[in-house]
Design an enzyme around this catalytic site. Structure first.
Site, PDB file in Angstrom:
ATOM      1  N   GLY A 198      -0.875   0.049  -7.048  1.00  0.00           N
ATOM      2  CA  GLY A 198      -1.196  -0.350  -5.237  1.00  0.00           C
ATOM      3  C   GLY A 198       0.185  -0.521  -4.653  1.00  0.00           C
ATOM      4  N   THR A 199       1.253   0.189  -5.189  1.00  0.00           N
ATOM      5  CA  THR A 199       2.486  -0.057  -4.230  1.00  0.00           C
ATOM      6  C   THR A 199       2.875   1.462  -3.821  1.00  0.00           C
ATOM      7  OG1 THR A 199       4.814  -0.664  -4.261  1.00  0.00           O
ATOM      8  CG2 THR A 199       4.167   0.186  -6.236  1.00  0.00           C
ATOM      9  N   SER A 200       3.393   1.697  -2.455  1.00  0.00           N
ATOM     10  CA  SER A 200       3.890   3.015  -2.080  1.00  0.00           C
ATOM     11  C   SER A 200       5.201   3.340  -2.779  1.00  0.00           C
ATOM     12  CB  SER A 200       3.965   2.807  -0.448  1.00  0.00           C
ATOM     13  OG  SER A 200       4.675   1.831   0.031  1.00  0.00           O
ATOM     14  N   HIS A 254       9.282 -10.978  -4.152  1.00  0.00           N
ATOM     15  CA  HIS A 254       9.384 -11.168  -2.441  1.00  0.00           C
ATOM     16  C   HIS A 254       9.031 -12.420  -2.062  1.00  0.00           C
ATOM     17  CE1 HIS A 254       9.247  -6.555  -2.083  1.00  0.00           C
ATOM     18  NE2 HIS A 254      10.329  -6.932  -2.589  1.00  0.00           N
ATOM     19  N   VAL A 303       2.923 -11.543  -1.519  1.00  0.00           N
ATOM     20  CA  VAL A 303       3.509 -12.777  -1.394  1.00  0.00           C
ATOM     21  C   VAL A 303       2.051 -13.761  -1.497  1.00  0.00           C
ATOM     22  CG1 VAL A 303       5.484 -12.420  -0.464  1.00  0.00           C
ATOM     23  CG2 VAL A 303       3.540 -12.250   1.022  1.00  0.00           C
TER      24      VAL A 303
HETATM   25  N1  APR Z   1      -6.011   0.280  -4.945  1.00  0.00           N
HETATM   26  C1  APR Z   1      -5.098   0.821  -5.084  1.00  0.00           C
HETATM   27  N2  APR Z   1      -4.071   1.209  -4.306  1.00  0.00           N
HETATM   28  C2  APR Z   1      -4.365   1.089  -3.000  1.00  0.00           C
HETATM   29  C3  APR Z   1      -5.494   0.417  -2.598  1.00  0.00           C
HETATM   30  C4  APR Z   1      -6.369   0.042  -3.574  1.00  0.00           C
HETATM   31  N3  APR Z   1      -7.738  -0.501  -3.210  1.00  0.00           N
HETATM   32  N4  APR Z   1      -5.584   0.242  -1.222  1.00  0.00           N
HETATM   33  C5  APR Z   1      -4.300   0.872  -1.100  1.00  0.00           C
HETATM   34  N5  APR Z   1      -3.715   1.086  -2.124  1.00  0.00           N
HETATM   35  C6  APR Z   1      -2.108   1.642  -2.032  1.00  0.00           C
HETATM   36  C7  APR Z   1      -1.828   2.619  -0.816  1.00  0.00           C
HETATM   37  O1  APR Z   1      -2.082   3.904  -1.067  1.00  0.00           O
HETATM   38  C8  APR Z   1      -0.210   2.309  -0.785  1.00  0.00           C
HETATM   39  O2  APR Z   1       0.655   3.394  -1.743  1.00  0.00           O
HETATM   40  O3  APR Z   1      -1.227   0.575  -1.957  1.00  0.00           O
HETATM   41  C9  APR Z   1      -0.054   0.973  -1.400  1.00  0.00           C
HETATM   42  C10 APR Z   1       0.489   0.002  -0.546  1.00  0.00           C
HETATM   43  O4  APR Z   1       1.693   0.388   0.076  1.00  0.00           O
HETATM   44  P1  APR Z   1       2.488  -0.581   1.108  1.00  0.00           P
HETATM   45  O5  APR Z   1       1.470  -1.153   2.052  1.00  0.00           O
HETATM   46  O6  APR Z   1       3.683   0.079   1.448  1.00  0.00           O
HETATM   47  O7  APR Z   1       2.805  -1.842   0.131  1.00  0.00           O
HETATM   48  P2  APR Z   1       3.856  -2.265  -0.780  1.00  0.00           P
HETATM   49  O8  APR Z   1       4.573  -1.010  -1.445  1.00  0.00           O
HETATM   50  O9  APR Z   1       3.537  -3.670  -1.353  1.00  0.00           O
HETATM   51  O10 APR Z   1       5.128  -2.827   0.250  1.00  0.00           O
HETATM   52  C11 APR Z   1       6.016  -3.167  -0.456  1.00  0.00           C
HETATM   53  O11 APR Z   1       7.438  -3.855   1.531  1.00  0.00           O
HETATM   54  O12 APR Z   1       6.654  -4.794   3.576  1.00  0.00           O
HETATM   55  C12 APR Z   1       7.151  -4.919   2.537  1.00  0.00           C
HETATM   56  O13 APR Z   1       7.901  -6.707   1.241  1.00  0.00           O
HETATM   57  C13 APR Z   1       6.680  -6.183   1.783  1.00  0.00           C
HETATM   58  O14 APR Z   1       6.393  -6.178  -0.523  1.00  0.00           O
HETATM   59  C14 APR Z   1       6.294  -5.390   0.490  1.00  0.00           C
HETATM   60  C15 APR Z   1       6.950  -4.158   0.363  1.00  0.00           C
END
Ligand code: APR
Length: 252
Positions: free
Chosen positions: A197-199, A129, A113
């Site tokens: 970069g998403t979990s 989102h 966002v």
């Molecule tokens: N490069 C690549 N990946 C990275 C880096 C980096 N420099 N730093 C962190 N990561 C990875 C982490 O290993 C993790 O898997 O980015 C991921 C972040 O995961 P989350 O914090 O869970 O974020 P996200 O997947 O975007 O969350 C999804 O959840 O809280 C809600 O609405 C919110 O949009 C968000 C959604």
């Protein structure tokens, strides 16, 4: 891993990823908080994922807003203020270059966002989102872009006076239907999905990865660590997206 010990394995994986991208007419990208980490924005599930002792899940729900809107607005005002201090990083810029290569065959679906993809110059961006810069009136429903302007703890609508809320999707809420169906269409039509970069634990967003696979796309993951999606992707590139994405472009 993206480290010297395993550099030959990484190199080979990077080359395979580049081949998949090159072989595609349509490319979709799904990004999460990790792509903005190198810009200085905290991820949700890293470092305990706490804000002032609250779990993010406890301040980002309709129930939390109903119970204590000032608390929820403090959280969002802080996040809005942070936007003024951050810039897109090489990972965001690399995706702009990839879009230029694919033109109409490119869709960037983001869970973020923070607006950093657009700030970098990405054009076809679907914010599934919502966006921190926008507010939505809980009374008349008007949506306005208020940029990073400081808002009060209980901001009210300039038109009808009702309480404003951030125009983001909270836990337990539906995704905006128009944007969501465009995202589904993009992953169903692409030959390759790049997941950065998403979990991959928050649904329905994470379900786009399964959809892409079901519709025959190859999937590349770029992440610092293993995720829920890693086992089912075609190529996993482990390391910082701000380094890996520019490296990938050099191979295209
Ligand atoms: N490069 C690549 N990946 C990275 C880096 C980096 N420099 N730093 C962190 N990561 C990875 C982490 O290993 C993790 O898997 O980015 C991921 C972040 O995961 P989350 O914090 O869970 O974020 P996200 O997947 O975007 O969350 C999804 O959840 O809280 C809600 O609405 C919110 O949009 C968000 C959604």
């Amino acid at each position: 891993m993206h480290d010297p010990v395993d550099s030959s394995g990484f190199d080979e994986a990077l080359e395979r990823a580049a081949r998949l991208v090159r072989a595609s007419q349509r490319l979709a990208v799904l990004t999460g908080a990790g792509i903005s980490a190198e810009s200085g924005l905290a991820t949700f599930r890293g470092a305990g994922g706490l804000w002032e002792g609250h779990r993010v899940e406890d301040v980002a729900t309709p129930r939390a807003f109903e119970a204590d809107p000032a608390l929820v607005w403090r959280f969002y005002n802080l996040r809005r203020a942070n936007l003024a201090k951050v810039l897109p990083n090489p990972g965001h810029h690399a995706l702009v270059q990839i879009e230029q290569r694919f033109q109409d065959g490119f869709t960037l679906v983001t869970q973020n966002v923070d607006g950093l993809h657009q700030a970098a110059g990405s054009l076809n961006v679907l914010e599934i989102h919502g966006a921190l810069r926008r507010v939505r009136c809980t009374g008349c429903g008007r949506v306005e872009d208020r940029g990073v302007e400081a808002l009060s703890e209980l901001p009210s609508c300039r038109h009808c006076g009702a309480l404003l809320r951030p125009d983001v999707v909270w836990f337990e809420e539906m995704l905006p239907p128009g944007v969501w169906s465009q995202a589904e269409r993009a992953v169903q039509r692409c030959q390759c999905l790049l997941v950065v970069g998403t979990s991959a634990v928050v649904y329905p967003a994470a379900g786009l990865i399964d959809q892409a696979r079901r519709w025959g796309a190859r999937v590349i993951e770029v992440n610092l660590a293993m995720t829920e999606a890693t086992a089912s992707v075609d190529v996993a590139l482990h390391g910082p997206s701000g380094t890996i994405l520019p490296d990938l472009i050099k191979r295209l």
